[in-house]
Write a protein that holds these residues in place. Structure first.
Motif, PDB file in Angstrom:
ATOM      1  N   ILE A  76       0.878  -1.169   0.000  1.00 39.72           N
ATOM      2  CA  ILE A  76       0.000   0.000   0.000  1.00 39.72           C
ATOM      3  C   ILE A  76       0.915   1.218   0.000  1.00 39.72           C
ATOM      4  N   VAL A  77       0.443   2.285  -0.662  1.00 40.69           N
ATOM      5  CA  VAL A  77       1.255   3.484  -0.769  1.00 40.69           C
ATOM      6  C   VAL A  77       0.402   4.694  -0.404  1.00 40.69           C
ATOM      7  N   VAL A  78       0.854   5.440   0.596  1.00 39.96           N
ATOM      8  CA  VAL A  78       0.253   6.738   0.887  1.00 39.96           C
ATOM      9  C   VAL A  78       0.866   7.673  -0.136  1.00 39.96           C
ATOM     10  N   THR A  79       0.039   8.164  -1.051  1.00 43.57           N
ATOM     11  CA  THR A  79       0.556   8.839  -2.244  1.00 43.57           C
ATOM     12  C   THR A  79       0.682  10.343  -2.119  1.00 43.57           C
ATOM     13  N   GLU A  80      -0.266  10.956  -1.415  1.00 38.82           N
ATOM     14  CA  GLU A  80      -0.219  12.420  -1.349  1.00 38.82           C
ATOM     15  C   GLU A  80      -1.078  12.939  -0.209  1.00 38.82           C
ATOM     16  N   LEU A  81      -0.860  14.211   0.065  1.00 46.25           N
ATOM     17  CA  LEU A  81      -1.677  14.955   1.014  1.00 46.25           C
ATOM     18  C   LEU A  81      -2.298  16.093   0.222  1.00 46.25           C
ATOM     19  N   ARG A  82      -3.611  15.995   0.009  1.00 42.88           N
ATOM     20  CA  ARG A  82      -4.319  16.989  -0.794  1.00 42.88           C
ATOM     21  C   ARG A  82      -5.462  17.569   0.035  1.00 42.88           C
ATOM     22  N   ALA A  88      -4.321   7.189  -0.611  1.00 45.44           N
ATOM     23  CA  ALA A  88      -3.505   5.982  -0.695  1.00 45.44           C
ATOM     24  C   ALA A  88      -3.964   5.121  -1.864  1.00 45.44           C
ATOM     25  N   ILE A  89      -3.086   4.226  -2.252  1.00 44.12           N
ATOM     26  CA  ILE A  89      -3.380   3.254  -3.299  1.00 44.12           C
ATOM     27  C   ILE A  89      -2.987   1.875  -2.783  1.00 44.12           C
ATOM     28  N   ILE A  90      -3.859   0.906  -3.032  1.00 42.55           N
ATOM     29  CA  ILE A  90      -3.572  -0.495  -2.721  1.00 42.55           C
ATOM     30  C   ILE A  90      -3.118  -1.145  -4.022  1.00 42.55           C
ATOM     31  N   HIS A  91      -1.946  -1.769  -3.991  1.00 43.73           N
ATOM     32  CA  HIS A  91      -1.407  -2.459  -5.166  1.00 43.73           C
ATOM     33  C   HIS A  91      -1.678  -3.954  -5.012  1.00 43.73           C
ATOM     34  N   LEU A  92      -2.410  -4.501  -5.977  1.00 45.46           N
ATOM     35  CA  LEU A  92      -2.798  -5.916  -5.942  1.00 45.46           C
ATOM     36  C   LEU A  92      -2.163  -6.681  -7.089  1.00 45.46           C
ATOM     37  N   THR A 100      -4.374  -1.463  -9.307  1.00 43.82           N
ATOM     38  CA  THR A 100      -4.311  -0.472  -8.232  1.00 43.82           C
ATOM     39  C   THR A 100      -5.725  -0.033  -7.883  1.00 43.82           C
ATOM     40  N   VAL A 101      -5.934   0.189  -6.587  1.00 43.56           N
ATOM     41  CA  VAL A 101      -7.245   0.588  -6.081  1.00 43.56           C
ATOM     42  C   VAL A 101      -7.068   1.804  -5.187  1.00 43.56           C
ATOM     43  N   ARG A 104      -8.676   5.100   1.190  1.00 38.82           N
ATOM     44  CA  ARG A 104      -8.278   5.954   2.305  1.00 38.82           C
ATOM     45  C   ARG A 104      -7.076   5.271   2.959  1.00 38.82           C
ATOM     46  N   PRO A 105      -6.112   6.029   3.460  1.00 37.85           N
ATOM     47  CA  PRO A 105      -4.956   5.398   4.105  1.00 37.85           C
ATOM     48  C   PRO A 105      -5.352   4.479   5.262  1.00 37.85           C
ATOM     49  N   SER A 106      -6.349   4.873   6.022  1.00 32.67           N
ATOM     50  CA  SER A 106      -6.743   4.049   7.167  1.00 32.67           C
ATOM     51  C   SER A 106      -7.215   2.666   6.726  1.00 32.67           C
ATOM     52  N   ASP A 107      -8.007   2.597   5.650  1.00 31.45           N
ATOM     53  CA  ASP A 107      -8.465   1.304   5.146  1.00 31.45           C
ATOM     54  C   ASP A 107      -7.304   0.514   4.548  1.00 31.45           C
ATOM     55  N   ALA A 108      -6.431   1.206   3.823  1.00 27.49           N
ATOM     56  CA  ALA A 108      -5.273   0.538   3.234  1.00 27.49           C
ATOM     57  C   ALA A 108      -4.364  -0.030   4.326  1.00 27.49           C
ATOM     58  N   ILE A 109      -4.137   0.729   5.378  1.00 24.47           N
ATOM     59  CA  ILE A 109      -3.291   0.261   6.486  1.00 24.47           C
ATOM     60  C   ILE A 109      -3.951  -0.916   7.193  1.00 24.47           C
ATOM     61  N   ALA A 110      -5.262  -0.841   7.416  1.00 24.44           N
ATOM     62  CA  ALA A 110      -5.979  -1.950   8.065  1.00 24.44           C
ATOM     63  C   ALA A 110      -5.863  -3.228   7.233  1.00 24.44           C
ATOM     64  N   LEU A 111      -5.907  -3.090   5.919  1.00 20.94           N
ATOM     65  CA  LEU A 111      -5.743  -4.257   5.046  1.00 20.94           C
ATOM     66  C   LEU A 111      -4.289  -4.725   5.045  1.00 20.94           C
ATOM     67  N   ALA A 112      -3.353  -3.795   5.036  1.00 16.91           N
ATOM     68  CA  ALA A 112      -1.925  -4.154   5.033  1.00 16.91           C
ATOM     69  C   ALA A 112      -1.548  -4.964   6.270  1.00 16.91           C
ATOM     70  N   VAL A 113      -2.051  -4.584   7.439  1.00 19.23           N
ATOM     71  CA  VAL A 113      -1.684  -5.333   8.652  1.00 19.23           C
ATOM     72  C   VAL A 113      -2.302  -6.729   8.639  1.00 19.23           C
ATOM     73  N   ARG A 114      -3.410  -6.910   7.937  1.00 18.76           N
ATOM     74  CA  ARG A 114      -4.044  -8.222   7.839  1.00 18.76           C
ATOM     75  C   ARG A 114      -3.360  -9.128   6.815  1.00 18.76           C
ATOM     76  N   THR A 115      -2.704  -8.529   5.841  1.00 20.71           N
ATOM     77  CA  THR A 115      -2.083  -9.308   4.768  1.00 20.71           C
ATOM     78  C   THR A 115      -0.558  -9.276   4.820  1.00 20.71           C
ATOM     79  N   ASP A 116      -0.019  -8.656   5.850  1.00 20.81           N
ATOM     80  CA  ASP A 116       1.436  -8.512   6.000  1.00 20.81           C
ATOM     81  C   ASP A 116       2.064  -7.816   4.793  1.00 20.81           C
ATOM     82  N   ALA A 117       1.323  -6.886   4.209  1.00 16.65           N
ATOM     83  CA  ALA A 117       1.831  -6.122   3.068  1.00 16.65           C
ATOM     84  C   ALA A 117       2.637  -4.928   3.573  1.00 16.65           C
ATOM     85  N   PRO A 118       3.682  -4.570   2.850  1.00 18.61           N
ATOM     86  CA  PRO A 118       4.469  -3.404   3.265  1.00 18.61           C
ATOM     87  C   PRO A 118       3.713  -2.098   3.024  1.00 18.61           C
TER      88      PRO A 118
END
Length: 154
Positions: A76-82, A88-92, A100-101, A104-118
């Protein structure tokens, strides 16, 4: 350019009482606070603490759907502050296809911790944010609280 970050912790903003995810750059002491919603903070905290819920939460559902589709979260990538909002973008990976999807960073981070994604943050997002670089190895929670009191979520 992207820099890898890890979750340093979760805390409550002493001014607004809003949850904050604190990201720390890997191999450096750069901290990035991201204000998140209560439900997302709870989802992240439950996974960090490895607490199972009786039924799947929304982020667990998303993880289960991806597993059934044989898709994997690459990063997952936090891409910008606008306009005071992080994006954020989730890379699948789906059968070798890169998808790419927007998220929101919070949802991307919640998914990253569940999938051990960087978790990555672009230099652009870091430069436009209120990140902080600390000079010592460990950060005193009181110092972090004082710094957060000076940072406006906007």
């Amino acid at each position: 350019m992207e820099r890898e970050f890890k979750i340093k912790g979760l805390m409550i903003d002493p001014i607004t009482n809003s949850p904050i995810v604190i990201l720390q750059q890997v191999d450096k002491n750069t901290l990035l606070p991201i204000w998140v919603g209560v439900f997302e903070a709870n989802a992240i905290a439950l996974q960090i603490e490895r607490i199972d819920t009786p039924r799947p939460m929304t982020h667990d559902l998303l993880k289960n759907i991806l597993l059934q589709l044989s898709a994997s979260v690459q990063k997952i990538v936090v891409t910008e502050l606008r306009e005071s909002t992080f994006h954020a973008i989730i890379h699948l990976d789906l059968d070798g296809d890169h998808i790419t999807v927007d998220s929101r960073p919070s949802d991307a981070i919640a998914l990253a911790v569940r999938t051990d994604a960087p978790i990555f943050v672009t230099e652009k997002a870091i430069e436009n944010s209120r990140s902080i670089t600390i000079e010592k190895e460990s950060l005193d929670p009181e110092e972090l609280r004082e710094w957060l009191e000076q940072v406006n979520p906007d």
